[in-house]
Design a protein around this motif. Structure first.
Motif, PDB file in Angstrom:
ATOM      1  N   TYR A   1       0.623   3.965  -3.162  1.00  0.00           N
ATOM      2  CA  TYR A   1       0.431   5.150  -2.466  1.00  0.00           C
ATOM      3  C   TYR A   1       1.116   6.332  -2.750  1.00  0.00           C
ATOM      4  O   TYR A   1       0.690   7.328  -3.932  1.00  0.00           O
TER       5      TYR A   1
ATOM      6  N   SER B   1       0.645  -1.512   0.138  1.00  0.00           N
ATOM      7  CA  SER B   1      -0.288  -0.201  -0.043  1.00  0.00           C
ATOM      8  C   SER B   1       0.804   1.321   0.354  1.00  0.00           C
ATOM      9  O   SER B   1       0.759   2.520  -1.214  1.00  0.00           O
ATOM     10  N   LYS B   2       1.527   1.486   0.429  1.00  0.00           N
ATOM     11  CA  LYS B   2       2.982   2.679   0.880  1.00  0.00           C
ATOM     12  C   LYS B   2       3.829   2.587  -0.644  1.00  0.00           C
ATOM     13  O   LYS B   2       3.295   3.853  -0.665  1.00  0.00           O
TER      14      LYS B   2
END
Length: 348
Positions: free
Chosen positions: A194, A190-191
């Motif tokens: 994004y 996810s990091k």
């Protein structure tokens, strides 16, 4: 598309398709009637410059003076075919897509491409992902992209941004698909996902900012001459001198349109007065004059007459009565007989 989706076609689809094709035929026919004349001007099949560069110059340089039969490869068929190939390839050239755009000065910003630079990477990724994932309908986009240049590649001024506009949809889909799949590739991180999304958004925003600057700030200056800058000023001067005959150089710029518009000239009166130049092999009709207006190809100041307001190309020695482009470059010098130096015919 009909062949591919044939298992799903119903009677209602067929009726809708017949109606659609009937309407489409009327639209295409109405466009084609006007386009046939334009093809005579922009088509490459009978263009003398192209035939010379691809055929005649090779036959006339005496390289085959000893009778080498290779000269037979230089003919109209091979010359046109070679140019068609060049035109098709040029539709996908980085210079056209990402740097300067097409040849028409009014259809391109100049030194700013047809697509954003970041689109290059996402379009490549889009093609790779379509092939890698074997997208069921991916072939439609690739086929769309492959056949789009056919709208332009048989014209002499290729690549043309306006005629190649059908390509834009395919490029937009490929770019968006490539970006989407790249982000989805990092779905489990996810990091990274994004951060990558943020970087992509920033780069797109920067590209868009450059576009806004080029289009709304610099385009008007760089293309002012081709946007007929200065003709409004000339028309206002003409309206302020209703008793004078008007002579403005350059019928190829269609200046009469500006005088008709800014003086609110009666269309019926114009039709009854207008005189055209002989067409001379082109389908464009240049106006020679109407009413008190005359549009010559050249003006000889020696024969200037009293009671006439002239708009001539600016000479280096002209020092006043000059209409200038936003860049300061002179466009026209306007004058009457009393404004001319009797010895040099310059406007000082």
């Amino acid at each position: 598309l009909v062949f591919y989706f044939r298992p799903k076609i119903t009677k209602s689809n067929i009726l809708s398709g017949i109606l659609y094709c009937a309407i489409l035929f009327v639209v295409v026919w109405s466009i084609a009637r006007g386009g046939i004349n334009e093809i005579k001007d922009v088509g490459l099949f009978s263009n003398r410059d192209i035939l010379y560069n691809r055929v005649d110059r090779y036959l006339g340089d005496n390289s085959y003076a000893l009778g080498d039969n290779l000269y037979k490869i230089h003919n109209r068929l091979t010359g046109i075919a070679y140019q068609l190939g060049q035109n098709y390839i040029a539709s996908f050239s980085p210079k056209f897509l990402f740097d300067e755009g097409g040849q028409g000065v009014l259809h391109n910003l100049g030194y700013f491409g047809w697509l954003y630079q970041i689109d290059f990477f996402f379009i490549i990724l889009g093609v790779i992902f379509i092939c890698w994932k074997r997208e069921r309908l991916g072939w439609i986009v690739l086929a769309w992209l492959a056949i789009s240049p056919l709208t332009s590649f048989f014209t002499k001024d290729h690549p043309s941004s306006t005629r190649l506009f059908p390509m834009s949809g395919a490029f937009a889909i490929l770019s968006a698909y490539g970006a989407s799949e790249l982000i989805a590739f990092f779905e489990k991180k996810s990091k990274v996902k994004y951060l990558l999304s943020l970087v992509i958004a920033i780069i797109f925003a920067a590209n868009f900012l450059f576009f806004l600057d080029y289009y709304f700030v610099h385009f008007n200056n760089f293309r002012a001459r081709f946007l007929y800058y200065g003709f409004k000023e000339a028309a206002m001067m003409v309206n302020a001198n209703p008793d004078k005959k008007v002579v403005l150089i350059g019928p190829e710029n269609f200046p009469y349109i500006n005088f008709l518009f800014y003086s609110q000239y009666d269309p019926n009166k114009f039709r009854s007065e207008v005189v055209y130049y002989p067409q001379g092999g082109t389908e464009f009709r240049f106006v020679k004059g109407f009413g008190r207006f005359e549009f010559p190809w050249a003006i000889d100041r020696v024969f200037s007459q009293d009671g006439v307001l002239y708009f001539d190309r600016t000479r280096p020695a002209d020092s006043r009565n000059i209409i200038r482009l936003p860049s300061g470059e002179p466009l026209f010098t306007y004058y009457t007989l009393s404004d001319l130096d009797p010895l040099t015919t310059d406007v000082r």
